[in-house]
Scaffold this active site. Sequence first.
Site, PDB file in Angstrom:
ATOM      1  N   LYS A  55       0.847  -1.207   0.000  1.00  0.00           N
ATOM      2  CA  LYS A  55       0.000   0.000   0.000  1.00  0.00           C
ATOM      3  C   LYS A  55       0.875   1.247   0.000  1.00  0.00           C
ATOM      4  CE  LYS A  55      -3.820  -2.424   2.159  1.00  0.00           C
ATOM      5  NZ  LYS A  55      -4.520  -2.859   3.361  1.00  0.00           N
ATOM      6  N   GLN A  99      -4.420  -1.262   9.515  1.00  0.00           N
ATOM      7  CA  GLN A  99      -4.361  -2.625   8.972  1.00  0.00           C
ATOM      8  C   GLN A  99      -5.008  -3.612   9.954  1.00  0.00           C
ATOM      9  OE1 GLN A  99      -3.234  -3.411   5.838  1.00  0.00           O
ATOM     10  NE2 GLN A  99      -3.996  -5.469   6.252  1.00  0.00           N
ATOM     11  N   ASP A 122     -10.902   3.164   3.951  1.00  0.00           N
ATOM     12  CA  ASP A 122     -11.220   1.733   3.881  1.00  0.00           C
ATOM     13  C   ASP A 122     -12.740   1.526   3.826  1.00  0.00           C
ATOM     14  OD1 ASP A 122      -9.510  -0.331   3.533  1.00  0.00           O
ATOM     15  OD2 ASP A 122      -9.062  -0.658   5.663  1.00  0.00           O
TER      16      ASP A 122
END
Length: 291
Positions: A55, A99, A122
């Site tokens: 990422k 994460q 997200d």
Amino acid sequence: MAAAIIDGKAVAAEVRERVAADVREFADSHDGRVPGLATVLVGEDPASQVYVGNKRKQTEEVGMRSIHHGLDDSTPEDELLELIAELNADDGVDGILVQLPLPDAIDQDAVVAAIDPGKDVDGLTAGSAGLLAQGRPGLVACTPQGVMELLRHAGVEVEGAEAVVVGRSILVGRPLANLLLNASATVTVCHSRTRDLGEVCRRADILVAAVGAPRMVRGDWVKPGAAVIDVGINRTDDGLVGDVDFEAAKEVAGAITPVPGGVGPMTIAMLLSNTLRAATARAAAAATASA
Ligand code: NDP
């Protein structure tokens, strides 16, 4: 006739190029400022380290700023919440990615809920999910967005289509069902208690598998000509395989995604796209506030 193979790598590369061009434009119109994505990784899980590393790398490749916070496994929840609050308040941060999964001692839901909805790249907060469920604009979870992009790219007609989504997770199945519904498909969501799963799948013009069970969707569950999207990533002795029996399904489907090289590459591409969207929306809101 064998199915057209939907090339997720190529579509993801196109999305990244588009984002990179838009980032240059954003910088030109904002005194050189580029969008910033903050990544937070707690602990040293090797798979999570690889995901976050990819990422960050791709964030920089499209010209955005990557800000990383690597925290120790034993970091207490309140310290993590404090960091989220700092990132929420930091004007140079447009997107926050924590994460998952987090260590057991930390309440994952509380951490996700602490993210500023405007920076929720997200798309996992209840606010973002609620906007999506109501068909209103907001930041949408990356993998389901990637699935929609692949369908668009493959020229699949979504409006009026029978869509069957196998899996109802917050990360994939539910947001995807809402995206398909918002695009006017007739949507059925299946899960572990669904009766006659094969029978339901056979109705689908668009069949999406997001389960985490290697090759569970059989070739004879696929309606001839259907678009089959395989979200599953399963590590087996034969290497990475999806939730669909690819070899059998490709003989029946009209179009199908492979694993790897299908949905997988789209997820990070859509994260970058979300970060740019968040930056653009925040800049517009700031301009309105100061006008
Ligand atoms: P979850 O484990 O959170 O959800 C799995 C879903 O599948 C649940 O809704 C479950 O039903 C359902 N399910 C389980 N067994 C069956 C069965 N026998 N029949 C029908 N439904 C079943 O997984 P995720 O949604 O997070 O991920 C799904 C897959 O997608 C995984 O392989 C994951 O690795 C992959 N993935 C890939 C991504 C990518 O970038 N390509 C990103 C995210 C995930 P119930 O709710 O009843 O338990």
